[in-house]
Design an enzyme around this catalytic site. Structure first.
Site, PDB file in Angstrom:
ATOM      1  CG  ASN A 185      -0.557  -1.215  15.683  1.00  0.00           C
ATOM      2  OD1 ASN A 185      -1.205  -2.230  15.470  1.00  0.00           O
ATOM      3  ND2 ASN A 185       0.082  -0.547  14.716  1.00  0.00           N
TER       4      ASN A 185
ATOM      5  CG  ASP B   4      -0.667   8.496   4.354  1.00  0.00           C
ATOM      6  OD1 ASP B   4      -1.321   7.493   4.015  1.00  0.00           O
ATOM      7  OD2 ASP B   4      -1.174   9.483   4.928  1.00  0.00           O
TER       8      ASP B   4
ATOM      9  CB  CYS C 298      -8.049  -3.280   6.683  1.00  0.00           C
ATOM     10  SG  CYS C 298      -8.983  -3.701   8.153  1.00  0.00           S
ATOM     11  CB  ALA C 299      -2.471  -2.613   7.492  1.00  0.00           C
TER      12      ALA C 299
ATOM     13  CE  LYS D 171      -4.677   9.041   5.920  1.00  0.00           C
ATOM     14  NZ  LYS D 171      -3.216   9.185   5.804  1.00  0.00           N
TER      15      LYS D 171
ATOM     16  CE  LYS E  50      -6.553   7.263   7.914  1.00  0.00           C
ATOM     17  NZ  LYS E  50      -6.454   6.162   8.906  1.00  0.00           N
TER      18      LYS E  50
END
Length: 418
Positions: free
Chosen positions: A224, A322, A288-289, A357, A353
């Site tokens: 990405n 995840d 943050c990735a 999570k 999210k």
């Protein structure tokens, strides 16, 4: 490296083979202007002589709680009050246990109880001793008491095994000493010198940054547009706030921020493995990735050739782990912060999210805006938590990172590990 002129550091050496590294540490501290005094336990003297450390420090070594000559020169209470920082390196399993439970029957343990100076512990021991439940309980007690835990590192050990438990190298300890003093300001209150520290002083932070690459064959991959700039800015801001920072970075061409421990990875599986190796004693995790959601089921061992009689090619994908959700299930659970890069309905998807999570904060931004999206030097975000939200207008990623770290620290204060 910046000068440590006029700093006073008390180095306590306990029994362990890693004691052989301490003369180099003392020498390098003195090169930067630090005044160093050394205390040795009886066990430490089995690995290195007091004369060696006396020679490199320029001061007699202290090793006996009840030595009349030593008490006449500088008593142990005066020595405890003298130091700006106490570093215990190597910190053996036994010394950690004694300190965690308040022993005061030798010079080492008495000094640590009789001081109001910060104490940094640099563990060194066999990997099984480090991972033993008793040692981990002691580490948690020491963290709760405000002790700084520097390390351990992973790698080959004197016993021939490989794993976590190696003492940090002298240059790594030196970097942490510098980071400590760089983030600590000496002030005076009622005639006494005290230390004012950053909002994350003494906390351990793990940050992921950048993209991941999922191999298709030896020359092609799925990825990405993430540059890693936001994650690297957060790492620098967390260090500035006083934290010990580990940065797990996907492929990106950015300089490592000062005093940050960087771990380079490529794929999502690599990143999960690196996070798993550093998460056990992490206080705050910031994901943050931009981790790829999927990877090819099979990776070709040779370059895939274009078939002249085929206009289409199918690649079967499988879901990646995840990492953010997995971190939120660990015990003890770190304060967990996620990022949501969205192109539409940002608030809706971010809050979904956050709940899905099971994390504490989520930082959302609209990457469809080219002025603040991937690869930009600027960003604008909204941070969501179950009871509220806060928006940050467009600014440089460095400035935004400092604001985010301040907000994270405010929320972390009320967080209880499960």
């Amino acid at each position: 490296m910046a000068s440590l002129s006029n700093r006073k550091l008390l180095l306590i050496v306990t029994g362990g083979i890693a004691a052989y590294k301490t003369p180099e540490l003392v020498r390098r501290l003195r090169d930067l202007g630090t005044e160093v005094r050394v205390v040795m336990t009886q066990g430490a003297k089995a690995f290195i002589t007091p004369l060696t450390l006396q020679a490199v420090s320029g001061h007699p070594v202290h090793d006996d709680l009840l030595d009349p000559a030593a008490e006449a020169a500088m008593g142990h209470i005066e020595l405890a009050r003298w130091a700006d920082l106490i570093v215990v390196a190597p910190a053996s399993a036994s010394s950690l246990a004694r300190l965690a439970h308040g022993f005061a029957d030798d010079l080492f343990s008495t000094l640590c109880l009789a001081t109001d100076a910060p104490i940094a512990l640099v563990p060194a021991m066999n990997r099984l001793m480090w991972s033993a439940p008793a040692t981990q309980r002691n580490i948690e007690l020491l963290r709760g008491d405000g002790k700084l835990i520097w390390g351990p590192a992973e790698g080959s050990q004197a016993c021939g095994e490989v794993g976590a438990g190696r003492m940090l190298e002298p240059n790594q300890i030196l970097e942490r000493v510098q980071a400590f003093f760089n983030n600590t300001t000496s002030i005076h209150e009622n005639g006494h010198s005290i230390q004012a520290t950053g909002v994350l002083h003494g906390r351990s932070v793990v940050i992921t940054a950048g993209p991941t690459r999922e191999a298709i064959d030896p020359v092609r991959y799925l990825s990405n547009y993430s540059s890693g700039k936001m994650g690297f800015a957060l790492a620098a801001a967390a260090v500035k706030a006083g934290a010990s920072v580990t940065l797990v970075a996907g492929p990106c061409q950015l300089a490592t921020p000062a005093h940050v421990t960087r771990v380079d990875v490529v794929s999502a599986l690599d990143m999960q493995q690196a996070v798993s190796e550093h998460i056990a004693h992490c206080d705050i995790f910031i994901g943050c990735a931009a981790v790829a959601d999927f990877r090819p089921v099979q990776v070709a061992q040779q370059k895939m050739k274009k078939q002249q009689d085929h206009d289409h090619m199918a690649i079967e994908l499988v879901k990646n782990p995840d990492i953010l959700a997995w971190v939120a299930t660990q015990s003890p659970t770190p304060f967990t912060v996620g990022f949501a890069a969205e192109t539409n309905e940002v608030a809706k998807y971010a809050r979904d999210k956050l709940e899905r999570k099971g994390i504490q904060l989520i930082v959302a931004n609209d990457v469809s805006d080219a002025t603040i999206g991937f690869n930009s030097d600027n960003n604008a975000v909204t941070v969501y938590w179950p009871e509220g939200e806060k928006a940050f207008a467009t600014s440089t990623k460095e400035s935004l990172a400092e604001n985010l770290v301040t907000l994270i620290a405010e929320h972390y204060k009320n967080f209880k590990k499960q």
